[in-house]
Every structure is written in structure tokens, then in C-alpha cells.
Design a protein around this motif. Structure first.
Motif, mmCIF file in Angstrom:
data_model
loop_
_atom_site.group_PDB
_atom_site.id
_atom_site.type_symbol
_atom_site.label_atom_id
_atom_site.label_comp_id
_atom_site.label_asym_id
_atom_site.label_seq_id
_atom_site.Cartn_x
_atom_site.Cartn_y
_atom_site.Cartn_z
ATOM 1 N N PRO A 7 -46.128 6.318 -59.070
ATOM 2 C CA PRO A 7 -46.663 5.108 -58.437
ATOM 3 C C PRO A 7 -47.458 4.226 -59.408
ATOM 4 N N VAL A 8 -47.416 2.922 -59.154
ATOM 5 C CA VAL A 8 -48.140 1.940 -59.970
ATOM 6 C C VAL A 8 -48.965 1.058 -59.037
ATOM 7 N N GLY A 9 -50.235 0.847 -59.390
ATOM 8 C CA GLY A 9 -51.106 0.054 -58.515
ATOM 9 C C GLY A 9 -51.968 -0.924 -59.274
ATOM 10 N N TYR A 10 -52.805 -1.635 -58.518
ATOM 11 C CA TYR A 10 -53.740 -2.606 -59.091
ATOM 12 C C TYR A 10 -55.151 -2.257 -58.614
ATOM 13 N N SER A 11 -56.129 -2.432 -59.500
ATOM 14 C CA SER A 11 -57.523 -2.129 -59.179
ATOM 15 C C SER A 11 -58.311 -3.434 -59.115
ATOM 16 N N ALA A 12 -58.852 -3.742 -57.942
ATOM 17 C CA ALA A 12 -59.451 -5.060 -57.703
ATOM 18 C C ALA A 12 -60.967 -5.019 -57.746
ATOM 19 N N ALA A 13 -61.555 -6.125 -58.199
ATOM 20 C CA ALA A 13 -62.997 -6.319 -58.076
ATOM 21 C C ALA A 13 -63.301 -6.678 -56.620
ATOM 22 N N THR A 20 -55.608 -11.249 -52.530
ATOM 23 C CA THR A 20 -55.105 -10.399 -53.610
ATOM 24 C C THR A 20 -54.310 -9.230 -53.049
ATOM 25 N N PHE A 21 -54.910 -8.559 -52.070
ATOM 26 C CA PHE A 21 -54.253 -7.377 -51.499
ATOM 27 C C PHE A 21 -52.899 -7.743 -50.883
ATOM 28 N N ASN A 22 -52.886 -8.807 -50.088
ATOM 29 C CA ASN A 22 -51.637 -9.177 -49.423
ATOM 30 C C ASN A 22 -50.585 -9.660 -50.420
ATOM 31 N N TYR A 23 -51.043 -10.379 -51.423
ATOM 32 C CA TYR A 23 -50.102 -10.876 -52.442
ATOM 33 C C TYR A 23 -49.421 -9.711 -53.161
ATOM 34 N N MET A 24 -50.224 -8.706 -53.529
ATOM 35 C CA MET A 24 -49.697 -7.604 -54.346
ATOM 36 C C MET A 24 -48.846 -6.621 -53.547
ATOM 37 N N LYS A 53 -43.785 -5.079 -56.257
ATOM 38 C CA LYS A 53 -44.781 -4.678 -55.247
ATOM 39 C C LYS A 53 -45.596 -3.490 -55.751
ATOM 40 N N ILE A 54 -46.917 -3.550 -55.602
ATOM 41 C CA ILE A 54 -47.720 -2.376 -55.999
ATOM 42 C C ILE A 54 -47.477 -1.232 -55.015
ATOM 43 N N ASP A 55 -47.655 -0.001 -55.511
ATOM 44 C CA ASP A 55 -47.493 1.181 -54.667
ATOM 45 C C ASP A 55 -48.814 1.632 -54.063
ATOM 46 N N PHE A 56 -49.927 1.232 -54.667
ATOM 47 C CA PHE A 56 -51.243 1.563 -54.089
ATOM 48 C C PHE A 56 -52.250 0.526 -54.560
ATOM 49 N N PHE A 57 -53.385 0.461 -53.851
ATOM 50 C CA PHE A 57 -54.396 -0.560 -54.142
ATOM 51 C C PHE A 57 -55.747 0.118 -54.319
ATOM 52 N N GLY A 58 -56.385 -0.156 -55.445
ATOM 53 C CA GLY A 58 -57.732 0.385 -55.683
ATOM 54 C C GLY A 58 -58.753 -0.733 -55.560
ATOM 55 N N LEU A 59 -59.882 -0.419 -54.953
ATOM 56 C CA LEU A 59 -60.959 -1.410 -54.824
ATOM 57 C C LEU A 59 -62.208 -0.851 -55.506
ATOM 58 N N ASN A 60 -62.762 -1.616 -56.437
ATOM 59 C CA ASN A 60 -64.017 -1.220 -57.076
ATOM 60 C C ASN A 60 -65.151 -1.731 -56.208
ATOM 61 N N SER A 61 -65.816 -0.842 -55.504
ATOM 62 C CA SER A 61 -66.775 -1.270 -54.481
ATOM 63 C C SER A 61 -68.140 -0.635 -54.689
ATOM 64 N N TYR A 62 -69.151 -1.480 -54.755
ATOM 65 C CA TYR A 62 -70.520 -0.980 -54.951
ATOM 66 C C TYR A 62 -71.427 -1.470 -53.833
ATOM 67 N N SER A 63 -70.881 -1.597 -52.640
ATOM 68 C CA SER A 63 -71.646 -2.234 -51.570
ATOM 69 C C SER A 63 -72.504 -1.245 -50.768
ATOM 70 N N TRP A 64 -72.327 0.060 -50.979
ATOM 71 C CA TRP A 64 -73.171 1.044 -50.277
ATOM 72 C C TRP A 64 -74.217 1.531 -51.281
ATOM 73 N N THR A 92 -50.014 -1.000 -45.557
ATOM 74 C CA THR A 92 -48.783 -0.208 -45.554
ATOM 75 C C THR A 92 -48.666 0.632 -46.824
ATOM 76 N N ILE A 93 -49.693 0.584 -47.676
ATOM 77 C CA ILE A 93 -49.729 1.393 -48.902
ATOM 78 C C ILE A 93 -51.087 2.091 -48.980
ATOM 79 N N PRO A 94 -51.212 3.165 -49.778
ATOM 80 C CA PRO A 94 -52.516 3.827 -49.903
ATOM 81 C C PRO A 94 -53.561 2.897 -50.526
ATOM 82 N N ILE A 95 -54.775 2.979 -49.983
ATOM 83 C CA ILE A 95 -55.924 2.242 -50.515
ATOM 84 C C ILE A 95 -57.025 3.250 -50.811
ATOM 85 N N PHE A 96 -57.718 3.056 -51.907
ATOM 86 C CA PHE A 96 -58.872 3.929 -52.171
ATOM 87 C C PHE A 96 -59.882 3.166 -53.015
#
Ligand SMILES: *[C@@H]1O[C@H](CO)[C@@H](O)[C@H](O)[C@H]1NC(C)=O
Ligand SMILES: *[C@@H]1O[C@H](CO)[C@@H](O)[C@H](O)[C@H]1NC(C)=O
Ligand SMILES: *[C@@H]1O[C@H](CO)[C@@H](O)[C@H](O)[C@H]1NC(C)=O
Ligand SMILES: *[C@@H]1O[C@H](CO)[C@@H](O)[C@H](O)[C@H]1NC(C)=O
Ligand SMILES: *[C@@H]1O[C@H](CO)[C@@H](O)[C@H](O)[C@H]1NC(C)=O
Ligand SMILES: *[C@@H]1O[C@H](CO)[C@@H](O)[C@H](O)[C@H]1NC(C)=O
Ligand SMILES: *[C@@H]1O[C@H](CO)[C@@H](O)[C@H](O)[C@H]1NC(C)=O
Ligand SMILES: *[C@@H]1O[C@H](CO)[C@@H](O)[C@H](O)[C@H]1NC(C)=O
Ligand SMILES: *[C@@H]1O[C@H](CO)[C@@H](O)[C@H](O)[C@H]1NC(C)=O
Ligand SMILES: CC(=O)N[C@H]1CO[C@H](CO)[C@@H](O)[C@@H]1O
Length: 480
Positions: A196-202, A211-215, A226-237, A259-263
Motif C-alpha cells: 500500500p501507498v499513502g499520503y501523510s497530511a498536516a 486533501t483527503f477527498n482529492y487523494m 488513488k492513495i491506499d491509506f491516509f495518515g494525519l499528523n495531529s497534535y490537537s489532544w 473508504t480507505i484506512p485512516i490513522f
């Protein structure tokens, strides 16, 4: 003779299971699942970049996965912590990574690898992506793929990290899809399995859903982009936040139709120190696991921006920090059964077709016209590039780290050892722990200060530094 043959095959099987731990993972709908038994896989991970983001120096002959003795030390401490995945950002494709990959594999730890680096021409330029999208750049990217595609514990590749933000030009998303396409086409042509290949977003909220919907949408005239998974860099907690105050509830609602894994490809705000990681039970609890597949804590080693779980001392020893103990305590209390439960609805989801009404955000692109490949890249894909690729995973025979490790109370931990997992096993919290100190090993020191107390680094400084590096970074945009 038949008996002898059976016994021999048995021995081979034993040896095989001793040497090769994890099974490849595949993406099914919005879940990662084990390709052998279909159990759901959730990432319990840490970012691994000893030396920090600025420590990448290809001329030195060293990167985070090149020194077996360091990898063994860290894999043992991660196994003890309870992680099952690492993310590694900056890799030198000319080095041999097979010893480290084999050690993490034996430990039951998957690898998520960034194909880019902060050096010039080694990642997309967010201000002018057409300048950096060249055959030299893609050759480097393919060499990273080449170096890791033979390992079963390669979970996936990130084709980009935080390329889209307020400073990126509208053409950037199309270029990320183009790089994703090229990497996936390379894997289809050259790799022994589909990785799998994905993108890691700010976490730039105004641009996040666009961004998520586009990818992640299906483009009928460019299917592999199409990306196979989506990563989010999140520091909100931060500190003792809640599901609501952190905005995690908004993320769950916004990504509810994925419709794809998110983490979380990075998480673990350090505004409040020491960290007690109260977001961990939320992330792996019922409210979030229907949408998220876990996350990676930023980050294993202590660096100038103060996100470390351990101190890597100059003399080669390691000092565990209180964050390590606190995170381990949180991992130990997770309901593993819940995490592994597959969900037939989630695994059968199919992506929506790309359309402009999926897009949003000021100045976000409305075009699904992707750039053509630069000249010569079709041939690279067809013929392959000569990376430093080991054919396969090696047996790990040395399981005892040579370095001294100190517990948070300063005592030396004895008996640290890698547990080589059976075939088809990955590491889980509470299993495969090793090491004791003279005083009670289980006493957690939650509440006391890390040995190297510094006030939490100023988030904006870190962000600025990371953006200057032009690539990875700690995307800290708490725009709730
Ligand atoms: C990798 O996984 C495949 C199953 O998909 C298995 O047949 C193979 O033996 C594994 N290789 C190693 C080195 O573990
Ligand atoms: C692979 O890496 C090793 C050291 O890490 C080096 O000695 C060797 O020359 C490299 N091989 C190739 C083909 O680049
Ligand atoms: C980056 O790539 C471009 C185009 O291939 C080339 O002209 C330029 O010299 C490269 N820059 C560096 C620093 O390698
Ligand atoms: C999710 O899908 C439902 C049904 O199509 C739709 O009503 C809802 O708006 C979608 N939610 C988001 C956040 O896109
Ligand atoms: C199963 O997956 C679907 C689709 O993602 C989701 O709506 C639902 O909440 C999930 N159910 C559970 C129990 O997680
Ligand atoms: C190594 O360095 C650490 C941190 O400075 C120190 O606490 C420890 O005593 C040193 N150990 C040895 C064996 O020199
Ligand atoms: C959108 O793009 C225009 C033209 O490039 C620019 O003037 C404007 O500041 C941008 N708006 C935002 C919110 O970035
Ligand atoms: C590919 O399909 C998209 C979405 O339908 C469309 O916007 C784009 O123009 C098409 N690209 C080409 C090269 O035809
Ligand atoms: C491994 O972890 C699981 C879940 O925490 C637990 O049920 C099991 O007993 C553990 N096994 C060993 C050998 O510790
Ligand atoms: C020796 C030991 O504790 N082995 C365990 C390691 O972890 C795997 C998966 O979590 C277990 O199945 C093993 O029993």
C-alpha cells in the motif's frame, strides 16, 4: 523415507517460523487486515528517527535502519513498550537495510516508510512541484521502494508528507497523486506483492477534507493514482483533553465515510509535560476504531523538540524517560480483542468517483488532470532501478542488545532480549516484555519529571523549523 521427509519438512517449518515473523498486511475497504487470517490490524506505533529530522546525512553511511546493533537495542525497547509499527522518514537508498528490517520483523514490528527526504530534489517542492517532479527524483523514490519491497513487514510507503499547507500552490495535489501513481506502478511492475501507498497530511483543518477527498477518490482515467491509506499528523489532544475538547469528535464525523484506512501518522502533543497519553484509550476505544486504524506516537527518541520516549545517550546507552513508562501503561490497558475485530461493512467499502463537488477549501484545486510522467520514467518502471535491495528477510540470531539501558529511576535494566515471534504474529502490548531492575520493575513514575526536563518546545518554532526543512515536520495547526 516419507517419514524422514516429513520430519525434515517439519524442521524446515520450525526454522522458518523461527526466522520470519510477520505476515504481509493488505488493505480491505477502510481496514488494514492480515493477509493470512483476515484479522483487522490497528497501528500501535512510534515515529522512529534517531538523530531527528535534521540528522539525515546520506554521506555518513548511516540512516535509522542501517546499524543492526542500534536497531536491535531499539526493537527490544519497542517490543517491551508494546508497539507493532514504526514510521521512518529519511532513508538512504544506497545503504543495506536488510539486517534492521529483519530485526523489526522478528520483533513483530511493521515499517511505514517515507520515500522522500528533506534534501533538494528528494521531495516535491510545494511552491513549484513541476520543478522537482523529475526522473532523477523518481529514480531516488523507486530506489527506496526497491530497498524495502522484499520485506513482509513493510506495511506501506508514504508518497508525501505535509506537502499541502497554506503555502502550497494549487497544483500540488495533482503532483502528489502523480507520485503516488508512479510508486504504485513501480510496485506493480517490480515488487513481489502489492504494497500500500499513502499520503501523510498536516492538520490544516481548512484544507484537510479537500486533501483527503482529492487523494482517496477513484479516477477512472488514472486508477493507480488513488492513495491506499491516509495518515494525519495531529497534535490537537494536549494534556487532559477530551474526545470533544481535542476535536477528535470532529475528525471522526468528518472521516466517517472513509473508504480507505485512516490513522494518525504522528500524534502526541507535548504542551503538557510529562505526557500521560490520555488520547491513547480514546484512539483505540469504541468511538474511534470504527473510523481510525490507530496511530504513531511522535516520537521514539528525544530530540531538540522534546517529543522523546527515550534518551539516546552519546555513549550508546539509553535512558528511558517517564513518557515511555506512561505510554506503556496506556498501551497495556487496551482491549486487544476489540482492536482485532474485523467489520464486514468496513472491509467491503469502495471509493467514490472523483468529482469536484468532493473538494473544498480556499484555493484548493478543482482539477483532476494529473501531470504526465517525466521522460524516461516509463523505462525506469519497466526495467527497474538498481537499489540496494536485499532479496529477503534474514534469520535473527543475536537477540541480546549490547548497550546498557537505564530505567526512569536510573537503575540499569538487566535481561533485555528480543523475543523472536512465530510466523504470522505481530507484537502486542503486554506480550514479549523483557528486562528487570533491582527494584520493582512495574512501578510507574507517572507524574514525576523527565530526567532532562525542559519546558515543552514552542510549537510554532518547531513548525517553522520543519517547514524550512521543506519536508517532514510536526504539523501543528490546532485550528478547531
Ligand atoms: C512472506 O509472506 C509470504 C506469505 O504471503 C510467505 O509465503 C513468505 O514465506 C514470507 N516470507 C518471509 C521471508 O517471511
Ligand atoms: C549496499 O549497502 C552496503 C553498505 O550498507 C554497501 O557496502 C554496498 O555497496 C551497497 N550495494 C549497492 C548495490 O549499492
Ligand atoms: C534538481 O533537479 C534539477 C532538474 O533535474 C536540476 O537541474 C538541479 O540541478 C537539481 N538540483 C540539485 C541541488 O541537485
Ligand atoms: C457521509 O455520507 C452520507 C450519505 O451519503 C452523507 O449524507 C454525509 O454528508 C457524508 N458525510 C460526510 C462528512 O461527508
Ligand atoms: C463498521 O464499519 C462501518 C463502515 O465503516 C461503520 O459505519 C460502523 O460503525 C462499523 N461498526 C463497528 C461496530 O465498528
Ligand atoms: C552514559 O551516559 C549517560 C548519560 O550521560 C550516563 O548517565 C551514564 O552513566 C553513562 N554510562 C556509561 C557506562 O558511561
Ligand atoms: C488564493 O489565491 C489568490 C491568488 O493566488 C491569493 O491572492 C489569495 O491570497 C489566496 N487565498 C488564500 C486564503 O490563500
Ligand atoms: C480524467 O478524469 C477526470 C475526472 O473525470 C477529468 O477531470 C480529467 O480531465 C480527466 N483527465 C484526462 C487527461 O482526460
Ligand atoms: C498477549 O497479549 C494478549 C492481549 O493482551 C493476552 O490476552 C495474552 O495472554 C498475551 N500472551 C502472552 C503470552 O503474554
Ligand atoms: C514469549 C511470548 O510472550 N510470546 C508472545 C509474544 O507475542 C505474541 C503476540 O502478541 C504472543 O502470541 C506470544 O505468545
Amino acid at each position: 523415507m516419507a517419514q524422514f521427509k516429513a520430519a525434515f519438512l517439519c524442521l524446515v517449518a520450525l526454522f522458518t517460523s523461527y526466522a520470519f515473523a510477520v505476515a504481509p498486511l493488505v488493505v480491505k475497504g477502510s481496514d488494514f487486515v492480515n493477509s493470512i487470517d483476515d484479522a483487522r490490524f490497528q497501528i500501535i506505533g512510534v515515529a522512529y528517527q534517531p538523530g531527528g529530522s535534521s540528522g539525515f546525512d546520506p554521506g555518513s553511511g548511516i540512516d535509522p535502519l542501517s546499524d543492526a546493533s542500534v536497531c536491535l537495542r531499539d526493537a527490544v525497547l519497542m517490543q517491551r513498550l508494546g508497539v507493532n509499527a514504526i514510521r521512518v522518514y529519511n532513508l538512504d537508498p544506497d545503504l543495506d537495510h536488510s539486517a534492521c528490517a529483519s530485526i523489526f520483523n522478528a520483533a513483530g514490528i511493521y515499517m511505514i516508510l517515507d520515500v522522500n527526504s528533506p534534501l533538494p530534489n528528494q521531495s516535491l517542492n510545494r511552491g513549484a512541484p513541476w520543478e522537482s517532479y523529475s526522473s532523477d527524483y523518481l529514480e531516488r523514490v523507486f530506489k527506496v521502494v526497491e530497498g524495502f519491497m522484499n520485506f513482509n513487514n513493510t506495511l506501506g510507503f508514504f508518497s508525501g508528507n505535509e506537502v499541502i499547507n497554506e503555502d502550497s500552490v494549487p497544483q500540488v495535489p495533482a503532483y502528489i497523486r502523480a507520485v503516488t501513481r508512479d510508486v504504485k506502478d513501480y510496485i506493480a511492475a517490480q515488487a513481489p506483492r502489492s504494497i500500500p501507498v499513502g499520503y501523510s497530511a498536516a492538520d490544516v483543518r481548512p484544507l484537510l477534507m479537500g486533501t483527503f477527498n482529492y487523494m482517496s477518490c477513484e479516477l477512472s482515467n488514472d486508477t493507480s493514482s488513488k492513495i491506499d491509506f491516509f495518515g494525519l499528523n495531529s497534535y490537537s489532544w494536549c494534556g487532559d483533553a477530551t474526545f470533544e475538547s481535542s476535536g477528535y469528535d470532529v475528525l471522526v464525523a468528518d472521516f466517517g465515510n472513509t473508504t480507505i484506512p485512516i490513522f494518525f501518522s504522528e500524534y502526541g502533543c507535548n504542551n503538557v509535560s510529562p505526557r500521560t497519553f490520555t488520547e491513547v484509550p480514546a484512539l483505540y476505544g469504541k468511538e474511534m476504531t470504527s473510523v481510525f486504524s490507530g496511530g504513531l506516537i511522535y516520537e521514539y527518541s528525544e530530540e531538540p523538540n522534546n517529543y522523546g520516549l527515550v534518551n539516546l545517550n552519546d555513549n550508546g546507552t539509553v535512558s528511558l524517560l517517564v513518557d515511555y513508562d506512561n505510554l506503556r501503561t496506556q498501551y497495556d490497558s487496551l482491549d486487544i480483542g476489540l482492536l482485532e475485530k474485523a467489520n464486514a461493512t468496513a472491509t467491503s467499502l469502495t471509493p467514490p468517483s472523483c468529482a469536484v463537488n468532493l473538494l473544498s477549501g480556499t484555493n484548493f484545486t478543482m482539477s483532476f488532470n494529473l501531470p504526465d510522467r517525466p521522460n524516461g520514467v516509463d523505462a525506469l518502471i519497466k526495467n527497474g532501478v538498481s537499489g540496494n535491495s536485499s532479496d529477503s528477510t534474514n534469520a535473527v540470531t543475536n537477540t541480546k542488545p549490547s548497550q546498557t539501558v537505564y530505567a526512569t529511576n536510573g537503575q540499569e535494566i538487566s535481561g533485555l532480549q528480543l523475543t523472536v515471534l512465530d510466523w504470522d504474529q505481530s507484537n502486542l502490548p503486554g506480550n514479549n516484555t523483557s528486562g528487570t531492575t533491582p527494584s520493582s520493575p512495574s512501578s510507574t513514575t507517572s507524574g514525576s519529571s523527565p530526567s532532562n526536563t525542559n519546558t515543552a518546545a514552542k510549537v510554532d518554532d518547531i513548525k517553522f523549523g520543519a517547514l524550512l526543512m521543506g519536508a517532514l515536520g510536526v504539523g501543528i495547526y490546532m485550528q478547531l
